[in-house]
Design an enzyme around this catalytic site. Structure first.
Site, mmCIF file in Angstrom:
data_model
loop_
_atom_site.group_PDB
_atom_site.id
_atom_site.type_symbol
_atom_site.label_atom_id
_atom_site.label_comp_id
_atom_site.label_asym_id
_atom_site.label_seq_id
_atom_site.Cartn_x
_atom_site.Cartn_y
_atom_site.Cartn_z
ATOM 1 C CG ASP A 40 -1.996 1.034 1.174
ATOM 2 O OD1 ASP A 40 -2.621 1.312 2.211
ATOM 3 O OD2 ASP A 40 -2.168 1.582 0.086
ATOM 4 C CE LYS A 65 -3.338 5.084 0.684
ATOM 5 N NZ LYS A 65 -3.778 3.678 0.813
ATOM 6 C CG ASN A 84 0.794 4.552 3.956
ATOM 7 O OD1 ASN A 84 0.290 5.278 4.797
ATOM 8 N ND2 ASN A 84 0.156 3.573 3.368
ATOM 9 C CG ASP A 111 2.218 0.089 4.644
ATOM 10 O OD1 ASP A 111 1.453 -0.688 4.074
ATOM 11 O OD2 ASP A 111 3.441 -0.107 4.739
ATOM 12 C CB THR A 157 -6.783 8.519 -3.740
ATOM 13 O OG1 THR A 157 -6.471 8.759 -5.101
ATOM 14 C CG2 THR A 157 -5.571 7.901 -3.036
HETATM 15 C C1 LIG Z 1 0.309 6.256 7.814
HETATM 16 C C2 LIG Z 1 0.773 6.971 9.036
HETATM 17 O O1 LIG Z 1 1.013 6.350 10.068
HETATM 18 N N1 LIG Z 1 0.935 8.340 8.913
HETATM 19 C C3 LIG Z 1 1.584 9.128 9.895
HETATM 20 C C4 LIG Z 1 0.906 9.380 11.220
HETATM 21 C C5 LIG Z 1 2.124 9.689 12.126
HETATM 22 N N2 LIG Z 1 3.124 8.735 11.681
HETATM 23 C C6 LIG Z 1 4.502 8.754 11.997
HETATM 24 C C7 LIG Z 1 5.174 7.560 12.297
HETATM 25 CL CL1 LIG Z 1 4.269 6.066 12.328
HETATM 26 C C8 LIG Z 1 6.538 7.568 12.579
HETATM 27 N N3 LIG Z 1 7.268 8.701 12.554
HETATM 28 C C9 LIG Z 1 6.641 9.869 12.240
HETATM 29 N N4 LIG Z 1 7.139 11.119 12.146
HETATM 30 C C10 LIG Z 1 6.088 11.925 11.835
HETATM 31 C C11 LIG Z 1 6.241 13.349 11.662
HETATM 32 C C12 LIG Z 1 7.394 14.041 11.927
HETATM 33 N N5 LIG Z 1 7.131 15.321 11.655
HETATM 34 C C13 LIG Z 1 8.067 16.440 11.776
HETATM 35 N N6 LIG Z 1 5.854 15.469 11.221
HETATM 36 C C14 LIG Z 1 5.297 14.256 11.237
HETATM 37 C C15 LIG Z 1 3.870 13.997 10.841
HETATM 38 N N7 LIG Z 1 4.918 11.227 11.703
HETATM 39 C C16 LIG Z 1 5.272 9.943 11.965
HETATM 40 C C17 LIG Z 1 2.879 8.441 10.272
#
Ligand SMILES: CC(=O)N[C@H]1CCN(c2c(Cl)cnc3[nH]c(-c4cn(C)nc4C)nc23)C1
Length: 277
Positions: free
Chosen positions: A138, A140, A143, A156, A173
């Protein structure tokens, strides 16, 4: 000093919780720090009642089983998990660079050097997943995360959490799905090769190749492989050649993952250590 893997089960008390990184139907992801080691992680909190309501217990279990076995520099690590009365907690690798999506929407499109580096990283991650009999990750853009060195990580677990900076049109999408997926035919490993073609196009042009006003038109463009290259931004012939070798309707004729890594555009443009700094 805690040895790894630890024998004592994790609990919420082991962590200091920071800002929310993303939220979605099944739960939220928080920045967190493990108290003893001061190690920064992303803590994904999934609501048990949401899982039970959608009968997704075994899918979650399977996803976690798979994820904890995967250990590749371009696949986000699942360090462990635990649960309490109402939640399941996934202890995930934290990516300081955030979402590749945000970078792409901020700068419009990537350079050929960046695009080739990320496509090479994704190809290596997928080759590793396929060798572990894991398909259809997946992939996308939302992710795809970047670590502090700018290295790409596929993040993901089938529980796509909409992070706060999500592009709205993203949910549901079809843009990244291969013809056999949108036509609901049997799909195999080759769907990921198609998606690599879609992502390569999007990295270079800033929009996916079959984007349309609505899902019906996107569906029509995908099944017809209605592919065209805008005149701007200027993109090399080799890059277009690779995209054409991946966006092929007959899944058996798509360029293999190994051949992608040997393609001249990748060989000439990708950064060998995947950081493109
Ligand atoms: C599919 C999914 O899990 N999407 C996102 C949610 C937060 N997640 C994160 C995951 Cl699972 C791991 N590390 C992340 N770092 C961030 C992040 C850092 N900044 C500066 N802004 C962000 C946003 N997000 C993550 C992934």
């Amino acid at each position: 000093q805690q040895k790894y893997p630890r024998d004592k089960p994790w609990s919420l008390d082991d962590f200091e919780i920071g800002k929310p990184l993303g939220k979605g139907k099944f739960g939220r992801v928080y920045l967190a720090r493990e108290k003893k080691s001061q190690y920064i992680v992303a803590l994904k909190v999934i609501f048990k009642d949401q899982i039970e309501k959608y009968k997704l217990n075994n899918q979650l279990g399977r996803e976690m089983e798979i994820q904890s076995k995967l250990n590749h520099p371009n696949v986000l690590r699942l360090f462990g998990w635990f649960h309490d009365a109402h939640h399941i907690y996934l202890i995930l690798e934290y990516c300081h660079g955030g979402e590749l999506y945000k970078l792409l929407s901020k700068i419009g499109h990537l350079s050929e050097h960046q695009a080739a580096t990320y496509i090479a990283s994704l190809t290596k991650a997928l080759a590793y997943c396929h060798q572990k009999n894991v398909i259809h990750r997946d992939i996308k853009p939302e992710n795809l995360l970047l670590d502090f060195e700018g290295r790409l990580k596929i993040a993901d677990f089938g529980w796509s959490v909409q992070s706060t900076s999500k592009r709205k049109t993203m949910c549901g999408t079809l843009d990244y799905l291969a013809p056999e997926m949108v036509e609901n035919r049997a799909h195999d490993y080759a769907v990921d090769n198609w998606t690599l073609g879609v992502l390569c196009y999007e990295f270079l042009y800033g929009a996916p190749p079959f984007e349309a006003e609505n899902q019906i038109d996107t569906f029509k463009r995908i099944v017809a492989v209605d592919l065209s290259f805008p005149s701007t931004p200027p993109v090399s012939v080799e890059a277009k050649n690779l995209i054409r070798l991946l966006l092929v309707k007959d899944s058996s004729k798509r360029l293999s993952l190994q051949k992608i890594l040997e393609h001249p555009w990748i060989v000439q443009n990708a950064d060998p250590n995947g950081t493109c700094n």
